[in-house]
Scaffold this motif. Structure first.
Motif, PDB file in Angstrom:
ATOM      1  N   VAL A  44       0.866  -1.186   0.000  1.00  0.00           N
ATOM      2  CA  VAL A  44       0.000   0.000   0.000  1.00  0.00           C
ATOM      3  C   VAL A  44       0.901   1.234   0.000  1.00  0.00           C
ATOM      4  CG1 VAL A  44      -1.742   1.301   1.284  1.00  0.00           C
ATOM      5  CG2 VAL A  44      -1.833  -1.207   1.242  1.00  0.00           C
ATOM      6  N   ILE A  45       0.653   2.121  -0.949  1.00  0.00           N
ATOM      7  CA  ILE A  45       1.413   3.371  -1.020  1.00  0.00           C
ATOM      8  C   ILE A  45       0.498   4.507  -0.574  1.00  0.00           C
ATOM      9  CG2 ILE A  45       2.634   4.987  -2.520  1.00  0.00           C
ATOM     10  CD1 ILE A  45       3.203   2.578  -4.380  1.00  0.00           C
ATOM     11  N   LEU A  46       0.927   5.222   0.457  1.00  0.00           N
ATOM     12  CA  LEU A  46       0.151   6.354   0.965  1.00  0.00           C
ATOM     13  C   LEU A  46       0.767   7.633   0.392  1.00  0.00           C
ATOM     14  CD1 LEU A  46      -2.184   6.977   2.999  1.00  0.00           C
ATOM     15  CD2 LEU A  46      -0.406   7.270   4.739  1.00  0.00           C
ATOM     16  N   ASP A  47       0.021   8.266  -0.500  1.00  0.00           N
ATOM     17  CA  ASP A  47       0.505   9.469  -1.174  1.00  0.00           C
ATOM     18  C   ASP A  47       0.106  10.693  -0.336  1.00  0.00           C
ATOM     19  OD1 ASP A  47       1.008  11.639  -2.799  1.00  0.00           O
ATOM     20  OD2 ASP A  47       0.233  10.702  -4.615  1.00  0.00           O
ATOM     21  N   LEU A  48       1.125  11.362   0.226  1.00  0.00           N
ATOM     22  CA  LEU A  48       0.867  12.479   1.148  1.00  0.00           C
ATOM     23  C   LEU A  48       1.122  13.838   0.496  1.00  0.00           C
ATOM     24  CD1 LEU A  48       2.489  10.943   4.371  1.00  0.00           C
ATOM     25  CD2 LEU A  48       0.057  11.112   3.836  1.00  0.00           C
ATOM     26  N   GLU A  49       1.072  13.866  -0.822  1.00  0.00           N
ATOM     27  CA  GLU A  49       1.414  15.105  -1.528  1.00  0.00           C
ATOM     28  C   GLU A  49       0.600  16.310  -1.040  1.00  0.00           C
ATOM     29  OE1 GLU A  49       0.877  15.007  -5.770  1.00  0.00           O
ATOM     30  OE2 GLU A  49       2.317  16.635  -6.049  1.00  0.00           O
ATOM     31  N   GLN A  50      -0.674  16.093  -0.752  1.00  0.00           N
ATOM     32  CA  GLN A  50      -1.529  17.230  -0.354  1.00  0.00           C
ATOM     33  C   GLN A  50      -1.392  17.599   1.114  1.00  0.00           C
ATOM     34  OE1 GLN A  50      -5.518  18.008  -1.314  1.00  0.00           O
ATOM     35  NE2 GLN A  50      -5.541  16.615  -3.052  1.00  0.00           N
ATOM     36  N   VAL A  51      -0.707  16.749   1.881  1.00  0.00           N
ATOM     37  CA  VAL A  51      -0.689  16.938   3.334  1.00  0.00           C
ATOM     38  C   VAL A  51       0.458  17.872   3.725  1.00  0.00           C
ATOM     39  CG1 VAL A  51      -0.492  15.790   5.569  1.00  0.00           C
ATOM     40  CG2 VAL A  51      -1.667  14.648   3.676  1.00  0.00           C
ATOM     41  N   SER A  52       0.113  19.041   4.249  1.00  0.00           N
ATOM     42  CA  SER A  52       1.166  19.986   4.620  1.00  0.00           C
ATOM     43  C   SER A  52       1.471  19.960   6.111  1.00  0.00           C
ATOM     44  CB  SER A  52       0.775  21.399   4.190  1.00  0.00           C
ATOM     45  OG  SER A  52      -0.462  21.736   4.758  1.00  0.00           O
ATOM     46  N   PHE A  53       0.640  19.252   6.888  1.00  0.00           N
ATOM     47  CA  PHE A  53       0.868  19.248   8.344  1.00  0.00           C
ATOM     48  C   PHE A  53       0.492  17.901   8.948  1.00  0.00           C
ATOM     49  CE2 PHE A  53      -0.376  20.050  12.779  1.00  0.00           C
ATOM     50  CZ  PHE A  53       0.788  20.653  13.236  1.00  0.00           C
ATOM     51  N   LEU A  54       1.414  17.370   9.730  1.00  0.00           N
ATOM     52  CA  LEU A  54       1.195  16.109  10.441  1.00  0.00           C
ATOM     53  C   LEU A  54       1.652  16.328  11.877  1.00  0.00           C
ATOM     54  CD1 LEU A  54       0.745  12.882   9.901  1.00  0.00           C
ATOM     55  CD2 LEU A  54       3.239  12.807   9.899  1.00  0.00           C
ATOM     56  N   ASP A  55       0.778  16.096  12.852  1.00  0.00           N
ATOM     57  CA  ASP A  55       1.235  16.195  14.243  1.00  0.00           C
ATOM     58  C   ASP A  55       1.375  14.798  14.824  1.00  0.00           C
ATOM     59  OD1 ASP A  55      -1.316  15.346  14.866  1.00  0.00           O
ATOM     60  OD2 ASP A  55      -1.946  17.220  15.808  1.00  0.00           O
ATOM     61  N   SER A  56       1.650  14.701  16.129  1.00  0.00           N
ATOM     62  CA  SER A  56       1.928  13.369  16.672  1.00  0.00           C
ATOM     63  C   SER A  56       0.687  12.481  16.661  1.00  0.00           C
ATOM     64  CB  SER A  56       2.523  13.460  18.083  1.00  0.00           C
ATOM     65  OG  SER A  56       1.562  13.912  18.997  1.00  0.00           O
ATOM     66  N   SER A  57      -0.499  13.085  16.754  1.00  0.00           N
ATOM     67  CA  SER A  57      -1.725  12.286  16.652  1.00  0.00           C
ATOM     68  C   SER A  57      -1.874  11.723  15.246  1.00  0.00           C
ATOM     69  CB  SER A  57      -2.955  13.138  16.971  1.00  0.00           C
ATOM     70  OG  SER A  57      -2.846  13.697  18.244  1.00  0.00           O
ATOM     71  N   GLY A  58      -1.565  12.553  14.250  1.00  0.00           N
ATOM     72  CA  GLY A  58      -1.619  12.101  12.859  1.00  0.00           C
ATOM     73  C   GLY A  58      -0.593  11.013  12.600  1.00  0.00           C
ATOM     74  N   LEU A  59       0.590  11.211  13.146  1.00  0.00           N
ATOM     75  CA  LEU A  59       1.636  10.197  13.000  1.00  0.00           C
ATOM     76  C   LEU A  59       1.194   8.885  13.655  1.00  0.00           C
ATOM     77  CD1 LEU A  59       4.490   9.344  12.173  1.00  0.00           C
ATOM     78  CD2 LEU A  59       5.296  10.256  14.367  1.00  0.00           C
ATOM     79  N   GLY A  60       0.584   8.995  14.836  1.00  0.00           N
ATOM     80  CA  GLY A  60       0.076   7.807  15.512  1.00  0.00           C
ATOM     81  C   GLY A  60      -0.931   7.066  14.643  1.00  0.00           C
ATOM     82  N   ALA A  61      -1.743   7.817  13.909  1.00  0.00           N
ATOM     83  CA  ALA A  61      -2.742   7.203  13.025  1.00  0.00           C
ATOM     84  C   ALA A  61      -2.069   6.501  11.848  1.00  0.00           C
ATOM     85  CB  ALA A  61      -3.724   8.266  12.534  1.00  0.00           C
ATOM     86  N   VAL A  62      -0.980   7.072  11.350  1.00  0.00           N
ATOM     87  CA  VAL A  62      -0.238   6.429  10.252  1.00  0.00           C
ATOM     88  C   VAL A  62       0.410   5.136  10.761  1.00  0.00           C
ATOM     89  CG1 VAL A  62       1.681   6.674   8.616  1.00  0.00           C
ATOM     90  CG2 VAL A  62       0.128   8.601   9.012  1.00  0.00           C
ATOM     91  N   VAL A  63       0.922   5.173  11.984  1.00  0.00           N
ATOM     92  CA  VAL A  63       1.499   3.955  12.580  1.00  0.00           C
ATOM     93  C   VAL A  63       0.401   2.901  12.777  1.00  0.00           C
ATOM     94  CG1 VAL A  63       2.621   2.992  14.626  1.00  0.00           C
ATOM     95  CG2 VAL A  63       3.398   5.182  13.700  1.00  0.00           C
ATOM     96  N   ALA A  64      -0.765   3.361  13.246  1.00  0.00           N
ATOM     97  CA  ALA A  64      -1.891   2.431  13.425  1.00  0.00           C
ATOM     98  C   ALA A  64      -2.281   1.821  12.079  1.00  0.00           C
ATOM     99  CB  ALA A  64      -3.080   3.172  14.043  1.00  0.00           C
ATOM    100  N   ALA A  65      -2.218   2.630  11.031  1.00  0.00           N
ATOM    101  CA  ALA A  65      -2.531   2.134   9.686  1.00  0.00           C
ATOM    102  C   ALA A  65      -1.555   1.033   9.282  1.00  0.00           C
ATOM    103  CB  ALA A  65      -2.482   3.289   8.683  1.00  0.00           C
ATOM    104  N   ARG A  66      -0.295   1.250   9.612  1.00  0.00           N
ATOM    105  CA  ARG A  66       0.713   0.222   9.319  1.00  0.00           C
ATOM    106  C   ARG A  66       0.367  -1.094  10.017  1.00  0.00           C
ATOM    107  NH1 ARG A  66       2.685  -3.468   8.400  1.00  0.00           N
ATOM    108  NH2 ARG A  66       4.823  -4.170   8.176  1.00  0.00           N
ATOM    109  N   LYS A  67      -0.085  -0.985  11.254  1.00  0.00           N
ATOM    110  CA  LYS A  67      -0.420  -2.198  12.019  1.00  0.00           C
ATOM    111  C   LYS A  67      -1.633  -2.917  11.436  1.00  0.00           C
ATOM    112  CE  LYS A  67       1.453  -0.511  16.373  1.00  0.00           C
ATOM    113  NZ  LYS A  67       1.162  -0.191  17.779  1.00  0.00           N
ATOM    114  N   ILE A  68      -2.555  -2.141  10.852  1.00  0.00           N
ATOM    115  CA  ILE A  68      -3.751  -2.745  10.257  1.00  0.00           C
ATOM    116  C   ILE A  68      -3.353  -3.738   9.164  1.00  0.00           C
ATOM    117  CG2 ILE A  68      -5.725  -2.204   8.736  1.00  0.00           C
ATOM    118  CD1 ILE A  68      -6.063   0.409  10.418  1.00  0.00           C
ATOM    119  N   LEU A  69      -2.249  -3.451   8.479  1.00  0.00           N
ATOM    120  CA  LEU A  69      -1.817  -4.318   7.372  1.00  0.00           C
ATOM    121  C   LEU A  69      -1.141  -5.598   7.863  1.00  0.00           C
ATOM    122  CD1 LEU A  69      -0.387  -1.609   4.947  1.00  0.00           C
ATOM    123  CD2 LEU A  69      -2.628  -2.719   4.869  1.00  0.00           C
TER     124      LEU A  69
END
Lengths: 116, 165
Positions: A44-69
């Protein structure tokens, strides 16, 4: 949250259509991601081109996404803005996720020709 | 948002006296949506002052971590909390004071969080949180927290690079 999903061969591309992945949308991101990858079998490729801001909660969600796989899954990131790149480096999460400069580069690394 | 512009930077002052006198007082409801909205607005204002994207990103990230921490922890039992932020830009730095009337920090001090080395971790062990205070410490100077009466008060400074002002 608007995430556009597209499959090319075994590869699933998820394009995040939001400026921010932060505490206000972290749960939506995770839930939407889970729905979109339900049938994914390959990387799975997550394209973040439009994302200009990621905080630690957002990062936590990306890590959670990794675990889902699952342990055998692959989640790769592409097209990081400077701010997102900085968070990945400060938290050393850049050592966990393969990161590509562009979607084309990510697809090429899987031997998939980018869509025209 | 109440903006008080103290002085407009005069480019004729030259680079030898790089000061911008500017300050802003913001009050917001303690919800994640209000935090996002507040940060976007604040950064737009500061971008117009000529601050660099890099400095603003550090500020936005630090404030996001502090404010969301207040929303999640200090006001975890409250539905109508308010947060006050003072931001000023002078003497080559962004100075911030954040106040709330929620619960005090445990032991009345800033939490110490471990610095993760996620490289060596199994996927299912990867941390999904706990990055916040490490990021805040990495990106700020003079980080302080005091509990005063019913108030939590957290202050910090982000130094501006010389070439940006």
């Amino acid at each position: 949250m608007n995430i556009h999903s597209e499959s090319i061969g075994q590869v699933t591309i998820l394009r995040v259509g939001a400026d921010r992945i932060d505490a206000a949308v972290a749960i939506q991101f995770k839930d939407t991601f889970r729905d979109l990858v339900a049938d994914a079998t390959g990387p799975v490729i997550l394209d973040l081109e439009q994302v200009s801001f990621l905080d630690s909660s957002g990062l936590g969600a990306v890590v959670a996404a990794r675990k889902i796989l699952g342990d055998a899954g692959e989640l790769e990131l592409c097209s990081l803005s400077p701010a997102v790149d900085k968070v990945m480096k400060l938290t050393r999460m850049n050592t966990v996720f393969p990161i590509h400069g562009s979607l084309d580069a990510a697809l090429n690394s899987h031997g998939v020709a980018p869509a025209a | 948002m109440n903006l008080v512009k103290l002085a407009t930077p005069d480019p004729l002052d030259g680079p030898s006296d790089p000061k911008i006198g500017w300050q802003s007082q913001i009050a917001l409801s303690a919800t994640p949506q209000e935090v996002s909205r507040c940060l976007v607005g604040l950064c737009q204002d500061l971008l117009q002052l000529g601050l660099s994207i890099e400095n603003l990103f550090s500020l936005e990230l630090v404030l996001a971590e502090i404010l969301n921490n207040i929303v999640e922890h200090a006001y975890s039992d409250a539905s109508n909390g308010t947060i006050q932020i003072q931001v000023s830009v002078h003497d080559m730095a962004i100075w911030c004071v954040v106040q709330d009337t929620g619960k005090a920090m445990p032991n009345a001090q800033l939490p110490k969080q471990p610095r993760y080395d996620p490289q060596d971790m199994a996927v299912q062990d990867l941390p999904e949180g706990g990055f916040g205070w490490t990021l805040i410490r990495d990106l700020t100077h003079d980080l302080k927290y005091v509990r005063k009466g019913n108030f939590n008060k957290c202050s910090f400074r982000i130094d501006l690079e010389a070439q940006t002002v």
